[in-house]
Design a protein around this motif. Structure first.
Motif, mmCIF file in Angstrom:
data_model
loop_
_atom_site.group_PDB
_atom_site.id
_atom_site.type_symbol
_atom_site.label_atom_id
_atom_site.label_comp_id
_atom_site.label_asym_id
_atom_site.label_seq_id
_atom_site.Cartn_x
_atom_site.Cartn_y
_atom_site.Cartn_z
ATOM 1 N N GLY A 38 13.732 24.762 -1.615
ATOM 2 C CA GLY A 38 14.297 25.537 -2.704
ATOM 3 C C GLY A 38 15.191 24.754 -3.626
ATOM 4 N N SER A 39 15.478 23.485 -3.328
ATOM 5 C CA SER A 39 16.307 22.669 -4.204
ATOM 6 C C SER A 39 15.439 22.000 -5.270
ATOM 7 N N LEU A 40 16.046 21.669 -6.395
ATOM 8 C CA LEU A 40 15.308 21.038 -7.486
ATOM 9 C C LEU A 40 14.828 19.648 -7.078
ATOM 10 N N VAL A 41 13.660 19.266 -7.581
ATOM 11 C CA VAL A 41 13.093 17.959 -7.252
ATOM 12 C C VAL A 41 13.512 16.930 -8.291
ATOM 13 N N SER A 42 13.400 15.670 -7.929
ATOM 14 C CA SER A 42 13.773 14.583 -8.825
ATOM 15 C C SER A 42 12.681 14.331 -9.860
ATOM 16 N N MET A 43 13.041 13.603 -10.889
ATOM 17 C CA MET A 43 12.086 13.258 -11.942
ATOM 18 C C MET A 43 10.958 12.392 -11.388
ATOM 19 N N MET A 44 11.249 11.510 -10.447
ATOM 20 C CA MET A 44 10.214 10.640 -9.892
ATOM 21 C C MET A 44 9.150 11.447 -9.138
ATOM 22 N N ARG A 45 9.553 12.463 -8.402
ATOM 23 C CA ARG A 45 8.579 13.305 -7.703
ATOM 24 C C ARG A 45 7.737 14.082 -8.696
ATOM 25 N N GLY A 82 -3.973 23.036 -14.067
ATOM 26 C CA GLY A 82 -2.553 23.380 -14.036
ATOM 27 C C GLY A 82 -2.299 24.859 -14.225
ATOM 28 N N VAL A 83 -2.947 25.455 -15.217
ATOM 29 C CA VAL A 83 -2.740 26.889 -15.473
ATOM 30 C C VAL A 83 -3.270 27.720 -14.317
ATOM 31 N N GLY A 84 -4.474 27.413 -13.871
ATOM 32 C CA GLY A 84 -5.084 28.199 -12.798
ATOM 33 C C GLY A 84 -4.333 28.099 -11.488
ATOM 34 N N CYS A 85 -3.997 26.893 -11.082
ATOM 35 C CA CYS A 85 -3.326 26.709 -9.795
ATOM 36 C C CYS A 85 -1.911 27.272 -9.784
ATOM 37 N N VAL A 86 -1.155 27.061 -10.849
ATOM 38 C CA VAL A 86 0.212 27.596 -10.890
ATOM 39 C C VAL A 86 0.182 29.120 -10.942
ATOM 40 N N THR A 87 -0.789 29.687 -11.661
ATOM 41 C CA THR A 87 -0.910 31.145 -11.716
ATOM 42 C C THR A 87 -1.253 31.721 -10.352
ATOM 43 N N LEU A 88 -2.237 31.137 -9.684
ATOM 44 C CA LEU A 88 -2.712 31.682 -8.411
ATOM 45 C C LEU A 88 -1.835 31.331 -7.206
ATOM 46 N N PHE A 89 -1.380 30.083 -7.155
ATOM 47 C CA PHE A 89 -0.709 29.605 -5.952
ATOM 48 C C PHE A 89 0.765 29.240 -6.152
ATOM 49 N N GLY A 90 1.175 28.933 -7.386
ATOM 50 C CA GLY A 90 2.546 28.505 -7.641
ATOM 51 C C GLY A 90 2.719 27.002 -7.611
ATOM 52 N N PHE A 91 1.630 26.259 -7.458
ATOM 53 C CA PHE A 91 1.690 24.800 -7.437
ATOM 54 C C PHE A 91 0.329 24.229 -7.798
ATOM 55 N N THR A 92 0.325 22.986 -8.270
ATOM 56 C CA THR A 92 -0.910 22.252 -8.525
ATOM 57 C C THR A 92 -1.225 21.425 -7.270
ATOM 58 N N PRO A 93 -2.415 20.822 -7.190
ATOM 59 C CA PRO A 93 -2.705 19.995 -6.007
ATOM 60 C C PRO A 93 -1.710 18.851 -5.813
ATOM 61 N N GLY A 94 -1.304 18.200 -6.891
ATOM 62 C CA GLY A 94 -0.321 17.120 -6.780
ATOM 63 C C GLY A 94 1.027 17.626 -6.314
ATOM 64 N N PHE A 97 0.732 18.407 -2.559
ATOM 65 C CA PHE A 97 0.729 17.188 -1.766
ATOM 66 C C PHE A 97 2.141 16.626 -1.605
ATOM 67 N N LEU A 98 2.966 16.749 -2.645
ATOM 68 C CA LEU A 98 4.339 16.243 -2.608
ATOM 69 C C LEU A 98 5.359 17.316 -2.230
ATOM 70 N N ARG A 99 4.870 18.456 -1.740
ATOM 71 C CA ARG A 99 5.712 19.553 -1.256
ATOM 72 C C ARG A 99 6.636 20.111 -2.328
ATOM 73 N N MET A 100 6.036 20.467 -3.468
ATOM 74 C CA MET A 100 6.777 21.089 -4.563
ATOM 75 C C MET A 100 6.077 22.387 -4.944
ATOM 76 N N THR A 146 11.312 28.712 -15.629
ATOM 77 C CA THR A 146 10.808 28.252 -14.341
ATOM 78 C C THR A 146 11.577 27.028 -13.874
ATOM 79 N N ALA A 147 11.336 26.629 -12.648
ATOM 80 C CA ALA A 147 11.915 25.408 -12.088
ATOM 81 C C ALA A 147 10.947 24.858 -11.048
ATOM 82 N N LEU A 148 10.932 23.552 -10.914
ATOM 83 C CA LEU A 148 10.111 22.889 -9.909
ATOM 84 C C LEU A 148 11.006 22.544 -8.725
ATOM 85 N N VAL A 149 10.734 23.163 -7.578
ATOM 86 C CA VAL A 149 11.598 23.015 -6.406
ATOM 87 C C VAL A 149 10.813 22.490 -5.215
ATOM 88 N N ARG A 150 11.548 22.043 -4.202
ATOM 89 C CA ARG A 150 10.913 21.627 -2.950
ATOM 90 C C ARG A 150 10.408 22.857 -2.214
#
Length: 152
Positions: A38-45, A82-94, A97-100, A146-150
């Motif tokens: 639930g914490s924000l991820v870094s720019m590198m991730r 990106g649109v499909g995966c975030v809409t359906l699941f809340g995340f893209t494959p990448g 994979f990086l737990r975001m 929105t926010a990108l979190v762990r």
């Protein structure tokens, strides 16, 4: 003269109430935890997740065109992915994979199609993602709430 340059070269005053306090961290103003799920991820991730998604899109575009020109098709596949995966699941494959994951900061609800679409449209221009606020969220995240979190 040393006093004039010293006043702005030395940085902010510790007693300045306008600056961030020592107990503040990215995401605190949003009610997010400092670390862990639930914490924000870094720019590198974020960048690593973007590269993974881009390479997946390149692979799909290469399969579709069977080795032809994949430049424009890669962007289209990345956009739809990106649109499909975030809409359906809340995340893209990448991001998975990086737990975001992408969350809404204004409500405990799914991101939804409209926010995912607006977020992806802004990401096409790349520049909004480079400008971040004090929490480290890009302009595309601020504009869509929105926010990108762990995730774990």
């Amino acid at each position: 003269m040393a006093r004039i340059t010293g006043s702005w070269l030395s940085g902010p005053d510790a007693a300045d109430p306008g600056g961030p306090g020592p107990d503040e961290y990215p995401g605190k103003l949003l009610g997010l935890p400092e670390s862990g799920a639930g914490s924000l991820v870094s720019m590198m991730r974020r960048i690593a997740g973007l590269f993974i998604d881009w390479f997946i899109a390149m692979g799909i575009a290469a399969i579709i065109t069977r080795g032809g020109s994949i430049n424009t098709l890669t962007l289209l596949v990345w956009f739809v992915l990106g649109v499909g995966c975030v809409t359906l699941f809340g995340f893209t494959p990448g991001q998975f994979f990086l737990r975001m994951r992408v969350i809404r900061v204004d409500a405990e609800a799914t991101v939804g199609f409209v926010r995912a679409l607006a977020r992806q449209v802004l990401l096409i221009f790349v520049v909004p993602a480079l400008f971040t606020d004090s929490d480290g969220r890009g302009m595309h995240d601020r504009a869509t709430g929105t926010a990108l979190v762990r995730s774990r």
